[in-house]
Design an enzyme around this catalytic site. Structure first.
Site, PDB file in Angstrom:
ATOM      1  N   CYS A 111       0.868  -1.185   0.000  1.00 58.07           N
ATOM      2  CA  CYS A 111       0.000   0.000   0.000  1.00 58.07           C
ATOM      3  C   CYS A 111       0.903   1.233   0.000  1.00 58.07           C
ATOM      4  O   CYS A 111       1.290   1.740   1.058  1.00 58.07           O
ATOM      5  CB  CYS A 111      -0.921  -0.010   1.212  1.00 58.07           C
ATOM      6  N   CYS A 118      -9.811   0.449 -15.308  1.00 55.13           N
ATOM      7  CA  CYS A 118      -8.961   0.382 -14.118  1.00 55.13           C
ATOM      8  C   CYS A 118      -7.577   0.949 -14.401  1.00 55.13           C
ATOM      9  O   CYS A 118      -6.677   0.851 -13.565  1.00 55.13           O
ATOM     10  CB  CYS A 118      -8.852  -1.055 -13.614  1.00 55.13           C
TER      11      CYS A 118
END
Length: 376
Positions: free
Chosen positions: A14, A335
């Site tokens: 992340c 995406c």
């Protein structure tokens, strides 16, 4: 969001962890608008935000460690296992299930695969949670060596994890960075997981694609349905339809909807969903989107087409076909805004009129974009 794994430097998946969510969203919006800046008349709707934590409905856990102390998470630079069972972006139900799965691995004596030594059996644990709390659990193995032990200890796992509706083994024998193989061995009578989105129970097979953020997926389908209702087409194609999310959400009234997807498993799941829901004006066909378009008769060309391609986009050939066709409206769900921008440039006869960013992946730089295009 604060993450102890990120703070300790053991996981940096992340990349935006620790960045204020408002700043993440603003940066993504700026990035997307910059990539689509050539379309100056494009109206941007307010972005759809996500929960910052606990939003992922899938856990793709690389298995490391030893049979007595397996790790579920990622592999480090030395290919050693890093345990991430407490990962904060996973839905709580996934985090709750992982320790029980780790215990089962030890009980069934399934040796984690050692990438460096090229020995062992268990490569990945793939876990998906539906809004109902039911789970799809898949063990990716190198061979059938552990299969009899898995079956022997399966009742104990089912008692410990009664939410596991569907359990299977996937065989991936090759030593390469491929998540899964071609062979799937069901271990339970159920072979699909019902993923409820809005009012529709989409059926997911073992290899079916579904968005990783259920709440944002619902917003995507709702936005497409709203745009479709406004345009009120008589016929719709949903290209790259997967398990039929977009097609089933826009199949209102007497509108004729056709979903196209190369995966036969996904088409089977989509058809089963339509039958169970009593939606009779939609059909699903296993085919390549470009080939289907080229081989269709002029009379069958729809008023509106939805495209939801993988990261590479629809490509120049399909973009040119849409541009030259009689399709009046296109809804493009992307995406990857880079390939989206490239595909829009290849469709000059179709003007982007509205767009919206959907924050499917908080704590990362990735996001979804949906664009409404109308023929000039």
């Amino acid at each position: 969001m604060q993450c102890s794994y990120f703070d300790a430097g053991v996981c940096r998946s992340c990349t935006l962890m620790g960045t204020e969510y408002s700043a993440q969203l603003a940066d993504k919006q700026h990035d997307c608008k910059t990539l689509l800046a050539a379309h100056s008349r494009l109206e941007w709707l307010s972005p759809i935000t996500s929960s910052e934590a606990g939003f992922r409905n899938k856990a793709k856990m690389a298995v490391g460690g030893t049979v007595d102390s397996p790790t579920l998470g990622i592999l480090d630079a030395q290919k050693s296992g890093v345990d991430l069972r407490g990962c904060g972006v996973l839905q709580p139900g996934l985090r709750d299930a992982l320790p029980r799965i780790a215990c089962f691995i030890s009980q069934a004596r399934i040796a984690p695969y050692d990438v460096a030594a090229r020995r062992g059996e268990l490569k990945y644990v793939l876990l998906t949670e539906a809004p109902s709390g039911e789970l799809m659990l898949r063990f990716v193995l190198r061979s059938r060596e552990a299969l009899s032990r898995i079956r022997k200890h399966l009742p104990g796992l089912q008692r410990a994890l009664p939410r596991a509706r569907m359990i299977s083994v996937n065989l991936q024998p090759e030593h390469k960075a491929v998540l899964e193989g071609d062979t799937e061995i069901p271990l339970t009578p159920a072979t699909t997981l019902a993923m409820r989105t809005n009012t529709i129970d989409l059926r997911l097979g073992a290899k079916s694609f579904f968005q990783t953020n259920t709440a944002i997926a619902e917003h995507l389908y709702t936005q497409a349905a709203d745009w479709c209702a406004h345009k009120n087409p008589r016929s719709v194609w949903d290209l790259y339809c997967g398990v039929g999310g977009f097609a089933l959400h826009v199949a209102a009234g007497a509108r004729h909807v056709t979903g196209i997807e190369v995966s036969a498993e996904a088409i089977e799941s989509a058809t089963a969903t339509a039958t169970a829901a009593g939606i009779g004006n939609v059909r699903f066909i296993a085919d390549n989107a470009l080939r289907f378009a080229h081989e269709s008769r002029a009379a069958d060309i729809p008023d509106l087409a939805i495209v939801n391609p993988p990261r590479r986009g629809i490509g120049t050939d399909l973009a040119h076909w849409l541009d030259d066709s009689a399709v009046q409206t296109v809804i493009y769900s992307s995406c990857n805004a880079v390939s989206l921008a490239r595909d829009l440039e290849a469709m000059p006869a179709l003007a982007p009129v509205q767009a919206r960013l959907f924050d499917m992946f908080p704590q990362t730089r990735h996001y979804e974009t949906m664009v409404l295009l109308e023929r000039r």
